[in-house]
Design a protein around this motif. Structure first.
Motif, PDB file in Angstrom:
ATOM      1  N   HIS A  62       1.807   3.883   9.469  1.00 56.49           N
ATOM      2  CA  HIS A  62       0.808   3.610   8.716  1.00 56.49           C
ATOM      3  C   HIS A  62       0.262   2.070   9.082  1.00 56.49           C
ATOM      4  CE1 HIS A  62       2.271   6.834   5.669  1.00 56.49           C
ATOM      5  NE2 HIS A  62       1.740   7.386   6.615  1.00 56.49           N
ATOM      6  N   TRP A 116      -1.934   5.267   5.367  1.00 57.27           N
ATOM      7  CA  TRP A 116      -3.268   4.834   5.774  1.00 57.27           C
ATOM      8  C   TRP A 116      -3.810   5.758   6.736  1.00 57.27           C
ATOM      9  CZ3 TRP A 116      -6.251   0.635   4.028  1.00 57.27           C
ATOM     10  CH2 TRP A 116      -7.107   0.391   4.576  1.00 57.27           C
ATOM     11  N   TRP A 118       0.818  -1.196   0.063  1.00 54.71           N
ATOM     12  CA  TRP A 118      -0.321   0.082  -0.100  1.00 54.71           C
ATOM     13  C   TRP A 118       0.914   1.231  -0.098  1.00 54.71           C
ATOM     14  CZ3 TRP A 118      -5.365  -0.311  -0.220  1.00 54.71           C
ATOM     15  CH2 TRP A 118      -6.161   0.938   0.126  1.00 54.71           C
ATOM     16  N   LEU A 172     -11.537  -3.514   4.029  1.00 55.09           N
ATOM     17  CA  LEU A 172     -10.618  -4.396   4.928  1.00 55.09           C
ATOM     18  C   LEU A 172     -10.655  -5.813   4.757  1.00 55.09           C
ATOM     19  CD1 LEU A 172     -11.584  -2.214   8.266  1.00 55.09           C
ATOM     20  CD2 LEU A 172      -9.572  -2.249   6.923  1.00 55.09           C
ATOM     21  N   THR A 226      -7.439   0.355  12.776  1.00 58.52           N
ATOM     22  CA  THR A 226      -8.605   0.515  11.978  1.00 58.52           C
ATOM     23  C   THR A 226      -9.460  -0.902  11.849  1.00 58.52           C
ATOM     24  OG1 THR A 226      -8.004   2.157  10.552  1.00 58.52           O
ATOM     25  CG2 THR A 226      -9.566   0.829   9.695  1.00 58.52           C
ATOM     26  N   PHE A 278      -3.581   0.907  10.265  1.00 59.24           N
ATOM     27  CA  PHE A 278      -4.225  -0.163   9.537  1.00 59.24           C
ATOM     28  C   PHE A 278      -4.851  -1.260  10.655  1.00 59.24           C
ATOM     29  CE2 PHE A 278      -4.157  -4.488   7.667  1.00 59.24           C
ATOM     30  CZ  PHE A 278      -5.276  -4.504   6.772  1.00 59.24           C
TER      31      PHE A 278
END
Length: 379
Positions: free
Chosen positions: A99, A67, A63, A83, A106, A103
């Motif tokens: 980041h 994020w 990625w 996700l 999250t 993630f």
């Protein structure tokens, strides 16, 4: 920080494109065991499509963009689908640890999943996904070699004549025309610098390379118009007898064409508002074979974690950014050399090949680890 717009028809198109990529990957793989490396946010759903049809594949996604924290991410209407798509991967990579932790946080907030903070792994529906940081870098050796060759030095001298720069000091910006890159903020900082230092209008020049990006989108068209207007305003206010002190180049430049601009620049300003890494900063450092030049760097780039000897300043702070430009242009050669030596050591320590090989080493290691995944075909 830009308010997003969510369009259901675009989401459906995104789903279809990810399915098409998955089809193409499966066609290429055939029936053999394979490692699939997916790149960036464009393919966040592809792993789930692959996993449904070939559960034994080893799937990695890197990625490239930041994020966000969980509170920002949760406004996305299709947050759970994104996700679930990423958690179909065996390994998800980010540029920086921060980041990756965003993630993991999250996932912990949005889904029912077991999060192993110590191993940086997420277990959901019997599948384990590892999360790792892989700071990307350019091929610094190639850039250093190219920058020291006679053709690059001659090309830099030709640029000075082309833009009628005389013996002025050159501040450079190199970006895609993207609203995350902070180009209007950079122009505002340079404008404030000239207001505070009127004599600098005769002593400095500013070159902004703005590579067109997503030109069919209204937001990017608006940004392009804003940048052009800012350049015109600066030239009108401060051009004087020189006419133009700010030069805007809106074209794609390949690697060989870009090197002379790095060689020419006394200062590189990277003022991103949000950036996963920013390779331009590292490329400039790699080009400074004589250990001169100064890098101004936004702390909102991934590169700021590594390039600590750059002048780091918030692009949102116009006064501080103007002061950073003044400081960079006035920096003694001895300080330039010391800072650039440290920066070059960091950039030379890893390159694009290290970035790729480390991911594949981790795949092999995690594949052998207890609770990891398997590259062998499952019967």
């Amino acid at each position: 920080y830009v308010r997003p717009h969510f369009v259901a028809s675009q989401w459906r198109a995104y789903q279809e494109v990810n399915e098409q990529f998955a089809d193409a990957i499966l066609e290429a793989v055939g029936d053999e065991p394979a490692i699939v490396l997916l790149q960036d946010f464009h393919l966040a759903l592809a792993a789930a499509a692959l996993r449904r049809r070939r559960p034994e594949l080893a799937i990695v996604l890197f990625w490239h963009v930041p994020w966000p924290n969980p509170e920002v991410f949760r406004i996305l209407p299709w947050a759970r689908e994104i996700l679930d798509g990423l958690l179909a991967c065996d390994l998800v990579g980010f540029h920086i640890q921060h980041h990756g932790m965003n993630f993991i946080d999250t996932v912990a907030m949005e889904l029912e999943a077991r999060v192993d903070q110590e191993r940086q792994a997420i277990l959901r529906r019997g599948h384990r996904t590892f999360v790792r940081a892989y700071p990307i870098s350019p091929d610094s050796a190639e850039i250093s070699m190219a920058s020291s060759e006679p053709w690059a030095i001659r090309a830099a001298e030709a640029l000075r004549e082309t833009y009628d720069l005389g013996d002025t000091r050159v501040v450079l910006g190199v970006d895609r025309l993207d609203y995350t890159k902070g180009i209007p903020e950079r122009l505002a900082a340079y404008e404030r610098f000239l207001e505070l230092n009127p004599e600098a209008a005769e002593e400095t020049s500013f070159i902004q390379i703005g590579v067109p990006s997503r030109v069919d989108l209204a937001e990017y068209q608006s940004l392009g118009a804003e940048v052009e207007a800012g350049v015109a305003r600066l030239n009108e206010r401060f051009g004087g007898r020189r006419g133009r002190i700010v030069h805007l180049i809106t074209q794609n430049l390949d690697f060989r064409e870009l090197i002379p601009y790095y060689v020419l620049a006394d200062v590189l300003a990277v003022t991103s508002l949000h950036d996963g890494m920013n390779l331009v900063a590292k490329e400039y450092v790699a080009s400074r074979v004589n250990r001169d030049g100064v890098l101004i760097l936004s702390p909102y780039t991934g590169a700021a974690r590594e390039l600590e000897h750059a002048i780091q300043v918030s692009p949102y702070d116009v006064e501080a950014s103007a002061a950073a430009i003044a400081r960079a242009l006035a920096m003694p050669e001895s300080e330039q050399a010391e800072r650039m030596r440290s920066l070059r050591e960091v950039v030379a320590a890893r390159n694009i090949y290290d970035w790729a090989s480390k991911m594949f080493r981790d795949i092999k290691r995690l594949h052998l680890a207890p609770g990891g995944f398997s590259l062998a075909r499952r019967r």
